[in-house]
Scaffold this motif. Structure first.
Motif, PDB file in Angstrom:
ATOM      1  N   SER A 164      55.266 115.313  66.749  1.00  0.00           N
ATOM      2  CA  SER A 164      55.095 114.435  67.909  1.00  0.00           C
ATOM      3  C   SER A 164      56.421 114.351  68.641  1.00  0.00           C
ATOM      4  N   GLY A 217      57.641 115.066  62.435  1.00  0.00           N
ATOM      5  CA  GLY A 217      56.944 116.279  62.048  1.00  0.00           C
ATOM      6  C   GLY A 217      57.864 117.393  61.594  1.00  0.00           C
ATOM      7  N   ASN A 276      51.466 114.992  70.743  1.00  0.00           N
ATOM      8  CA  ASN A 276      50.884 114.035  69.828  1.00  0.00           C
ATOM      9  C   ASN A 276      50.254 114.731  68.627  1.00  0.00           C
ATOM     10  N   ASN A 277      50.951 114.707  67.512  1.00  0.00           N
ATOM     11  CA  ASN A 277      50.422 115.241  66.246  1.00  0.00           C
ATOM     12  C   ASN A 277      49.950 116.701  66.368  1.00  0.00           C
ATOM     13  N   HIS A 332      52.242 118.156  62.094  1.00  0.00           N
ATOM     14  CA  HIS A 332      52.303 116.749  62.530  1.00  0.00           C
ATOM     15  C   HIS A 332      53.475 116.489  63.476  1.00  0.00           C
TER      16      HIS A 332
END
Ligand SMILES: Nc1ncnc2c1ncn2[C@@H]1O[C@H](COP(=O)(O)OP(=O)(O)OP(=O)(O)O)[C@@H](O)[C@H]1O
Length: 287
Positions: free
Chosen positions: A10, A57, A20-21, A8
């Protein structure tokens, strides 16, 4: 077993979201990171090496999450690697080795090994300003291997190299990937076609593919064709199809292109190469 585990992740520069993720799990072997300029490859690599603070993340490299510990197991060759132009090759490696807390015969031996590995033993007394682009890049790899890292991260190392140096460089990375993770970014698909064990395609900060080169080629085995187009029809042809290769022939222009839907009788189906499969993947996402 060496590993990079990203969960996760970002990242933004100000308001601009660049990654993004991202979720990624890599083990030993050569992982090719493919994406056009601006896709986010350098940002992802800098985050893994700990040169940028992550926004969100988790990044774990060989079980470590602390950026200082990560740095001790990672070697990094940045895109814009350069060094003091008047320093000699061996001198530069000695200097960097000392900064890495190596000394005496241990350092001498390591520098000898690395010069041999990157094929610069004969050039060890040359000044850096007298090296070719390829030699400089090989010196860059040698410096990134000084501390015998488990993970080697190289950012667009083949840009600007002549074909012979590109092949030599790709082979060197492939050899190193036998016992390390080599994360190799490029925007040139052919760099990865025969060397990457796994491939990730980054587009606008998203992973749109993570798998083998073979599976990507299989996925797009039905959409690549070639035909010969009259010169006068070429502009119109180009506006209808995604042309990825063209060649002037006496009878017209030989084009290789991507086409979805029913092919015309004169279209001959061909096997995709990594470049056309990559283009199709990117195009699919934007349709
Ligand atoms: N320091 C920065 N400040 C603001 N935006 C940045 C900065 N560095 C990169 N960017 C932007 O972030 C996006 C991703 O850049 P990044 O360099 O990671 O891409 P890349 O895939 O490595 O491309 P390239 O091959 O051109 O280096 C681009 O839109 C770029 O303009």
């Amino acid at each position: 077993m060496n590993s990079i585990e990203i969960k996760h992740l970002s990242f933004s520069y100000g308001k601009k979201i660049v990654l993004n993720n991202i979720n990624l799990s890599i083990g030993n072997g050569l992982y090719g990171l493919l994406g056009k300029n601006g896709a986010g490859k350098t940002t992802l690599m800098k985050l893994i090496v700990g040169l940028l603070p992550k926004s969100k993340g988790q990044i774990k490299v060989c079980g470590e999450t602390d950026p200082k510990k990560i740095r001790s197991v990672v070697g990094y060759l940045p895109q814009d690697f350069d060094f003091y132009p008047d320093m000699k090759v061996r001198e530069a490696l000695n200097y960097l080795g000392i900064l890495d807390n190596m000394k005496g015969s241990q350092l001498n031996q390591r520098v000898d090994e690395l010069l041999g590995l990157v094929n610069l033993s004969q050039d060890q007394n040359k000044k850096i300003k007298d090296l070719s682009g390829g030699m400089k890049r090989r010196l860059g790899i040698a410096q990134s291997l000084l501390n015998n890292p488990h993970v080697l991260i190289v950012d667009e190392p083949t840009a600007g190299l002549d074909p012979e140096e590109r092949i030599r460089f790709r082979n060197l990375l492939s050899d190193l990937s036998a016992e390390k993770i080599v994360l190799f970014s490029t925007h040139i698909a052919s760099d990865l076609e025969s060397t990457a064990n796994r491939l990730g395609i980054l587009d606008n900060g998203h992973f749109i593919y993570d798998g083998s080169v073979e599976d990507l080629l299989k996925e797009y085995s039905g959409g690549t064709y070639e035909t010969i187009v009259n010169r006068k029809d070429y502009t119109s042809f180009k506006s209808q199809y995604i042309v990825f290769e063209q060649k002037e022939l006496a009878e017209g222009i030989l084009v290789r292109f991507i086409h979805y839907g029913r092919p015309l009788a004169q279209f001959k189906r061909i096997s995709p190469n990594l470049e056309s499969a990559y283009l199709m993947k990117i195009y699919d996402r934007r349709r």
